[in-house]
Design a protein around this motif. Structure first.
Motif, short mmCIF file in Angstrom:
data_model
loop_
_atom_site.label_atom_id
_atom_site.label_comp_id
_atom_site.label_asym_id
_atom_site.label_seq_id
_atom_site.Cartn_x
_atom_site.Cartn_y
_atom_site.Cartn_z
N PRO A 199 18.98 -94.94 -13.27
CA PRO A 199 20.19 -95.76 -13.14
C PRO A 199 21.20 -95.57 -14.26
CG PRO A 199 18.32 -97.09 -13.84
CD PRO A 199 17.77 -95.75 -13.50
N GLN A 200 20.87 -94.78 -15.28
CA GLN A 200 21.81 -94.52 -16.36
C GLN A 200 22.44 -93.13 -16.27
OE1 GLN A 200 18.84 -96.68 -19.41
NE2 GLN A 200 20.65 -95.86 -20.41
N PHE A 201 22.19 -92.43 -15.16
CA PHE A 201 22.73 -91.09 -14.97
C PHE A 201 23.67 -91.09 -13.78
CE2 PHE A 201 22.32 -86.60 -13.49
CZ PHE A 201 22.90 -86.00 -14.60
N PHE A 202 24.92 -90.61 -13.99
CA PHE A 202 25.95 -90.64 -12.96
C PHE A 202 26.50 -89.23 -12.75
CE2 PHE A 202 25.72 -94.70 -15.01
CZ PHE A 202 25.98 -95.66 -14.04
N GLY A 204 52.57 -86.04 -21.64
CA GLY A 204 53.70 -85.96 -20.72
C GLY A 204 53.76 -87.13 -19.75
N ALA A 205 54.74 -87.06 -18.84
CA ALA A 205 54.97 -88.17 -17.91
C ALA A 205 53.81 -88.36 -16.96
CB ALA A 205 56.25 -87.92 -17.13
N GLY A 206 53.06 -87.30 -16.66
CA GLY A 206 51.97 -87.42 -15.70
C GLY A 206 50.87 -88.36 -16.13
N VAL A 207 50.80 -88.67 -17.43
CA VAL A 207 49.76 -89.58 -17.91
C VAL A 207 49.96 -90.97 -17.33
CG1 VAL A 207 48.75 -90.61 -19.99
CG2 VAL A 207 49.50 -88.23 -20.02
N ARG A 208 51.22 -91.32 -17.05
CA ARG A 208 51.52 -92.69 -16.58
C ARG A 208 51.32 -92.85 -15.08
NH1 ARG A 208 56.14 -91.54 -19.63
NH2 ARG A 208 57.44 -91.63 -17.76
N PHE A 209 51.07 -91.76 -14.36
CA PHE A 209 50.98 -91.84 -12.90
C PHE A 209 49.61 -91.34 -12.45
CE2 PHE A 209 55.44 -91.09 -14.05
CZ PHE A 209 56.01 -92.26 -13.53
N ALA A 210 48.63 -92.16 -12.70
CA ALA A 210 47.25 -91.76 -12.40
C ALA A 210 46.97 -91.93 -10.91
CB ALA A 210 46.28 -92.62 -13.20
N PRO A 211 46.31 -90.96 -10.29
CA PRO A 211 45.86 -91.13 -8.90
C PRO A 211 44.72 -92.14 -8.85
CG PRO A 211 45.01 -89.08 -9.80
CD PRO A 211 45.93 -89.65 -10.84
N VAL A 212 44.27 -92.43 -7.65
CA VAL A 212 43.16 -93.36 -7.47
C VAL A 212 41.89 -92.74 -8.06
CG1 VAL A 212 41.73 -94.59 -5.80
CG2 VAL A 212 44.20 -94.34 -5.42
N ALA A 213 41.19 -93.52 -8.87
CA ALA A 213 39.98 -93.01 -9.52
C ALA A 213 38.84 -92.88 -8.53
CB ALA A 213 39.58 -93.95 -10.66
N ASP A 214 37.99 -91.88 -8.76
CA ASP A 214 36.81 -91.66 -7.92
C ASP A 214 35.59 -92.30 -8.57
OD1 ASP A 214 38.08 -90.03 -5.94
OD2 ASP A 214 38.11 -88.40 -7.39
N LYS A 215 34.75 -92.89 -7.74
CA LYS A 215 33.54 -93.53 -8.24
C LYS A 215 32.43 -92.50 -8.37
CE LYS A 215 30.33 -97.31 -7.16
NZ LYS A 215 30.00 -98.39 -6.19
N LEU A 216 31.75 -92.50 -9.51
CA LEU A 216 30.62 -91.61 -9.70
C LEU A 216 29.38 -92.20 -9.03
CD1 LEU A 216 30.97 -90.51 -13.45
CD2 LEU A 216 31.78 -89.35 -11.40
N ALA A 217 28.54 -91.31 -8.52
CA ALA A 217 27.31 -91.73 -7.86
C ALA A 217 26.21 -91.90 -8.90
CB ALA A 217 26.89 -90.71 -6.81
N VAL A 218 25.45 -92.96 -8.78
CA VAL A 218 24.35 -93.21 -9.70
C VAL A 218 23.08 -92.58 -9.14
CG1 VAL A 218 23.84 -95.46 -8.65
CG2 VAL A 218 23.08 -94.97 -10.99
N SER A 219 22.30 -91.99 -10.01
CA SER A 219 21.06 -91.35 -9.58
C SER A 219 20.05 -92.41 -9.13
CB SER A 219 20.47 -90.53 -10.73
OG SER A 219 19.16 -90.11 -10.44
#
Length: 486
Positions: A91-94, A72-87
């Protein structure tokens, strides 16, 4: 109220896509990076989905996630992405979280950045309410006490105000003042009672509206005719947007029965497991003859009570598993053809736990971590391999419905069932809608690999049967393994 809440919870567990398995497990490539993703959706919508990602590539610097509708149309209007925290320990686990604000078919889009450049991976998931949250008993008692205090206080202030507001300091209330105060008190009680009743009615209406949004699976009934034809009838129980007499309901999500799309070339994948031992299993594919009705000519089957799990996918990518049971006599039916397959083992109550399963034609299937102790809610890769009678890898390994294998994880008490693919718990139809490149192993000179991995996590402690199917030549092999989950 307690019985009602329990019923809602049981309905939500009874037949959602992957019965009793709310968490989503997925493995794929975000460009040059191999990611293993676990998404733990909220039980209510709006709600927060928890995300865990393990990078199998060591040089990922940053992962960002954003929730989007699957289509649908919502795919084209992405909100700001959130950054995952690294353990800090790994360092390979988020880890991180995102809000899911509406019901329907959604995706978690993951953007990876590292030394090898950038890439994206989308994980399909259903955004649905699974249960009604129960108010804590202590909080309910506190709010009830405060409400009673306010009601009594308002009535008392009304009585005192009418009786004594016009009196001079030290003067006694007259009989007329007391009579007016009594009348005012009665009026105040009536008004306050009306307000309380109105609030209760409003609250009950809102609760009923939310109850209607708690996931209710499509119902399925099974009947057998004299010719050995199994009929599977679907029925809409009135979930999400179903109108109630005299009520206006805002339609948040529309579910149909005439919009099914093929998943691995079939509109329905039907697992039939004989209870209570789960000692006989069939993986079959009924044909749709009309909207909401499937028929299947049964193969040879021993008598017994069979638990039926029917997987379907709607055109918007929303997948469901319908559940029912049927009592069957011994069936002298057709031979297995096409993608249909069967397998058998000792009842789980009598079977000795083993990581090796001998197959009727001399082949064997091995669970490569079968000696480990699995834990509930732990995201893992389950690895299996198929070996020829001489212990070598078969030279004629073949795709089974487009993949190296299929697996079903079944809790022996019937509260959990999941049909898993090598890329995870999402349907292929939903994965294709995300735009992910198909993650298919390449055939080398020796042919296809004889090993398959399934990303999954057991939803709760208990005893499980794992049914794994792999194909060589024209033969579909079915291995059955047992796991005690702590």
């Amino acid at each position: 109220m307690t019985k009602r809440l329990l019923l809602l919870v049981l309905l939500s567990m009874a037949a959602q896509a992957h019965v009793g398995n709310p968490d989503i497990y997925f493995e794929g490539n975000a460009g040059p990076y191999r990611l293993f993703v676990a998404v733990r959706p909220p039980t209510v919508i709006p709600g927060i989905a928890e995300i865990e990602v393990r990078s199998r590539t060591a040089d990922v610097r940053e992962l960002r996630v954003v929730p989007l509708p699957l289509s649908g149309a919502g795919v084209r209007f992405a909100p700001v992405a959130d950054k995952l925290a690294v353990s800090p320990q790994d360092p390979q686990f988020f880890t991180g979280s995102v809000w899911l604000m509406a019901h329907g078919s959604w995706q978690i889009r993951i953007s990876a950045d590292g030394k090898q450049g950038t890439g994206t991976l989308a994980v399909p998931l259903p955004s649905i309410a699974h249960a009604v949250k129960k108010m804590d008993l202590g909080l309910g008692a506190l709010l009830g006490g405060l409400g009673l205090f306010l009601v009594l206080g308002l009535v008392a202030m009304t009585r005192s105000g009418i009786r004594e507001a016009r009196l001079e300091p030290g003067a006694e209330a007259s009989a007329n003042d007391k009579r007016r105060a009594a009348i005012g008190t009665v009026i105040a009680v009536v008004v306050v009672a009306a307000v309380v009743w109105g609030g209760h009615a409003w609250w009950s209406s809102e609760a009923a509206t939310f109850d209607a949004r708690v996931y209710k699976p499509l119902l399925m009934s099974a009947t057998l005719d004299s010719g050995g034809i199994l009929a599977l009838k679907m029925k809409e129980p009135g979930w999400m947007g179903a109108p109630r007499p005299g009520k206006f309901t805002r339609i948040l999500f529309v579910r149909k029965m005439d919009d099914l799309v093929p998943d691995h070339n079939h509109l329905m994948h039907l697992y039939a497991l004989r209870e209570p031992g789960l000692d006989v299993v069939y993986h079959l594919h009924p044909d749709q003859v009309e909207t909401g009705l499937f028929r299947l000519a049964l193969p040879n089957m021993p008598a017994g009570t069979y638990k039926l799990y029917g997987d379907i996918v709607h055109a918007n990518g929303f997948a469901e598993t319908m559940v029912t049971s049927v009592e069957l006599p011994a069936i002298a039916g057709r031979p297995l053809t096409g993608d249909d397959a069967t397998g058998s083992a000792k009842p789980w109550t009598d079977a000795a736990k083993s990581s090796t399963f001998p197959l009727p034609d001399g082949y064997r299937m091995e669970w490569l971590q079968g000696n480990s102790i699995p834990h509930a809610k732990e995201a893992s890769l389950f690895r299996f391999q198929l070996l020829a009678p001489d212990g070598s890898a078969p030279k004629d390994m073949a795709f089974y419905m487009g993949m190296l294998g299929h697996a079903a994880f079944v809790k022996t008490d019937g509260t959990a069932f999941a049909h898993i693919h090598p890329d995870g718990s999402a349907s292929m139809a939903a994965v294709m809608m995300t735009g992910n490149p198909m993650d298919m192993p390449e055939m080398d000179k020796a042919g296809l690999p004889n090993e398959v991995n399934f990303p999954y996590g057991f939803p709760s402690p208990g005893h499980y049967r794992i049914i794994v199917q792999m194909k060589h030549g024209e033969t579909v092999e079915t291995g059955i393994f047992d796991a005690d989950v702590t």
